[in-house]
Design an enzyme around this catalytic site. Structure first.
Site, PDB file in Angstrom:
ATOM      1  N   LYS A 129      17.143  77.733  51.864  1.00 19.18           N
ATOM      2  CA  LYS A 129      16.560  76.306  51.838  1.00 19.18           C
ATOM      3  C   LYS A 129      16.285  75.890  50.518  1.00 19.18           C
ATOM      4  CE  LYS A 129      11.882  74.799  53.585  1.00 19.18           C
ATOM      5  NZ  LYS A 129      10.678  75.578  54.174  1.00 19.18           N
ATOM      6  N   SER A 139       8.944  73.178  58.240  1.00 19.33           N
ATOM      7  CA  SER A 139       9.715  72.067  57.348  1.00 19.33           C
ATOM      8  C   SER A 139      11.190  72.617  57.258  1.00 19.33           C
ATOM      9  CB  SER A 139       9.066  72.023  56.016  1.00 19.33           C
ATOM     10  OG  SER A 139       9.095  73.297  55.191  1.00 19.33           O
ATOM     11  N   SER A 143       6.653  77.381  58.949  1.00 13.10           N
ATOM     12  CA  SER A 143       7.935  76.569  58.592  1.00 13.10           C
ATOM     13  C   SER A 143       9.128  77.392  58.772  1.00 13.10           C
ATOM     14  CB  SER A 143       7.855  76.039  57.295  1.00 13.10           C
ATOM     15  OG  SER A 143       6.822  74.839  57.543  1.00 13.10           O
TER      16      SER A 143
END
Length: 507
Positions: free
Chosen positions: A84, A159, A183
């Site tokens: 990420k 997210s 998330s």
């Protein structure tokens, strides 16, 4: 060769590790297969913000050289992984999904990245995300939304939708996500993957671009519970560079995942996480998962956590407050974007800062920064932030009482399946409700796992079931999770992702 590539990209990380260790395939072949898959499908999915093609092939070749020389390697050496874009990676862009950090290349690695590299995992690139991890749909990325591989018109969660989508689209067998209010788990639920939020402090936060320092936690995004266990053991454990790091080794996740049993385990169904507001198909698949646990010999009891009702409100005071503090460092003076105000010959530092933040932050980031600044302001701190922290204490006590009655807790991961892109962009409160079941774990610091429970009959989209365990008892998630995963796979005739529609391949 195309058939070999397809076969390699659909294997789990543990299967790839076995093939690599036995010499059936090289790390370069595995990396190339996944890079080719990214080239083929990511124009449609947009899971990646940056693909580290040259670096990945070089790292894979190094693994092959070391293995050929007889060096003892980690079981996951040569297995690809996506990271990420909120995690610092030396030599690779790290933007946190924001224009404010466009083009920034960190001079250091986050601790978890050091551990990935030390174990010989091959980093394929950086995945898309909501700006500074603020969002529940990955529609708030400054670089455009990620799409759900099950239906490209729907969101992949947020997210960390990029990491979940990369795993679901067979672009990477493993990925790293971060979980501030769900998330990792919520994207896993809507993409049919496995996501784990470790105990707060169980994985080092050194090198993570902070959103809310008391809530953020990095963890695994995978296709199987065993793969999550393998990755968790790589990235977990104490880090002296992180003051919040727990001074204890990583949990024995792999041992528990391989043991995979629920007989005699007390499973608590959380009364407050279900019912009104939950999609019928989500509730149906959840009830079926609980019935499977009962049939396998688990002792299912109902537990009440009455203060969970206030978790969402408390979270959306605590998170913006910490975000307004953490994001204050983006001042256009030291690094990142710098925008000069128009029509000003000799702008002051304050004017440059204001112009930069206006241009660099997106609407959701601005919304939360303003809310957090207000909650921390003189005269309002006690009324808002202080009260929210008291609620946080009550939620932690609810967990303590529930775990006195049950070894693990269970609930739906998200109240609905994946909604359509754009459907909730103009209604922030409706967007925030997607995290209603995941937020309590972050407020209390306990670990959680989401795993696929099946497809909702009304729309044919994945549903996730959430397991929660006491702080530092992460291994329980893997024992129960692996057992439930096996029962669900038998029910559905194999892994849920095997039922996902095939993506159109770009020429």
């Amino acid at each position: 060769m195309a058939a070999l590539d397809a076969d390699l990209t659909r294997r789990s990380a543990s299967e790839l590790a076995q093939a690599l260790g036995s010499g059936q395939v090289s790390a370069v072949e595995v990396a190339q297969a996944h890079l080719d898959r990214i080239d083929a499908v990511d124009p449609a999915v947009h899971a990646f913000l940056h693909v580290a093609r040259d670096e990945a092939l070089a790292a894979a070749a190094d693994v092959d050289t070391r293995r050929a020389a007889g060096e003892s390697l980690h079981p996951l050496a040569g297995v690809p992984i996506a990271v990420k874009d909120v995690v610092a990676t030396r030599g690779l862009p790290t933007t946190a999904g924001s224009r404010l950090l466009e083009g920034w290349v960190p001079p250091y690695d986050a601790t978890l990245v050091e551990r990935l590299k030390g174990a010989g995992l091959v980093i394929l690139g950086k995945t898309n995300m909501d700006e500074f991890a603020m969002g529940s749909s990955t529609e708030h990325s400054a670089y455009g939304p990620t799409r759900n591989p099950w239906d490209l018109d729907r969101i992949p969660g947020g997210s960390g939708g990029g990491s979940a989508a990369a795993v679901a689209a067979f672009e990477a067998p493993l990925a790293i996500g971060t979980d501030t209010g769900g998330s990792i788990r919520q994207p896993a639920a809507v993409t049919g993957t496995v996501g784990v939020k470790p105990t707060y402090g169980g994985v080092s936060r050194y090198g993570l671009i902070a959103l809310a320092s008391s809530l953020d936690q990095a963890g695994p995004c995978t296709r199987t519970v065993l793969d999550a266990a393998l990755l968790h053991e790589v990235i977990g454990g104490h880090d002296p560079r992180d003051s919040t790091s727990i001074d204890a080794p990583a949990p024995s996740a792999v041992e528990w995942a391989r043991r995979a049993h629920v007989k005699g385990v007390k499973v608590g169904v959380i009364r407050e996480l279900g019912g009104q507001g939950y999609q019928a198909g989500v509730r149906q698949r959840f009830d079926e998962a609980v019935a499977l646990l009962t049939d396998a010999g688990a002792e299912v009891v109902e537990v009440s956590c009455p203060h969970f009702e206030y978790a969402l409100a408390a979270y959306y005071l605590i998170l913006p407050s910490e975000a307004s503090s953490n994001l204050a460092k983006f001042d256009a003076m030291r690094y990142g974007l710098r925008v000069l105000p128009e029509g000003v010959d000799a702008p002051t530092a304050e004017q440059v800062m204001a112009a930069t933040r206006d241009a660099g932050f997106g609407d959701e980031a601005k919304r939360r920064i303003i809310l957090g600044t207000y909650a921390l302001s003189s005269g309002y701190y006690d009324a808002y932030y202080g009260q929210a922290q008291k609620v946080r204490t009550l939620i932690a006590r609810d967990f303590e009482a529930a775990f006195a009655k049950a070894d693990v807790l269970i609930s739906p991961t998200a109240p609905t399946t994946a909604f359509r892109l754009g459907e909730k962009l103009d209604d922030p409160l409706a967007m925030y409700l997607n995290d209603v079941a995941t937020i309590p774990a972050n407020l209390a610091g306990v670990p959680g796992m989401s795993l696929p429970a099946g497809l909702a009959p009304e729309d044919g989209l994945p549903v996730g079931v959430q397991l929660l365990a006491p702080a530092t008892a992460d291994e329980r998630l893997y024992g129960v999770g692996a057992a439930l995963e096996a029962m669900l796979a038998e029910r559905w005739g194999g892994p849920l992702l095997s039922q996902a529609p095939e993506l159109e391949v770009s020429a």
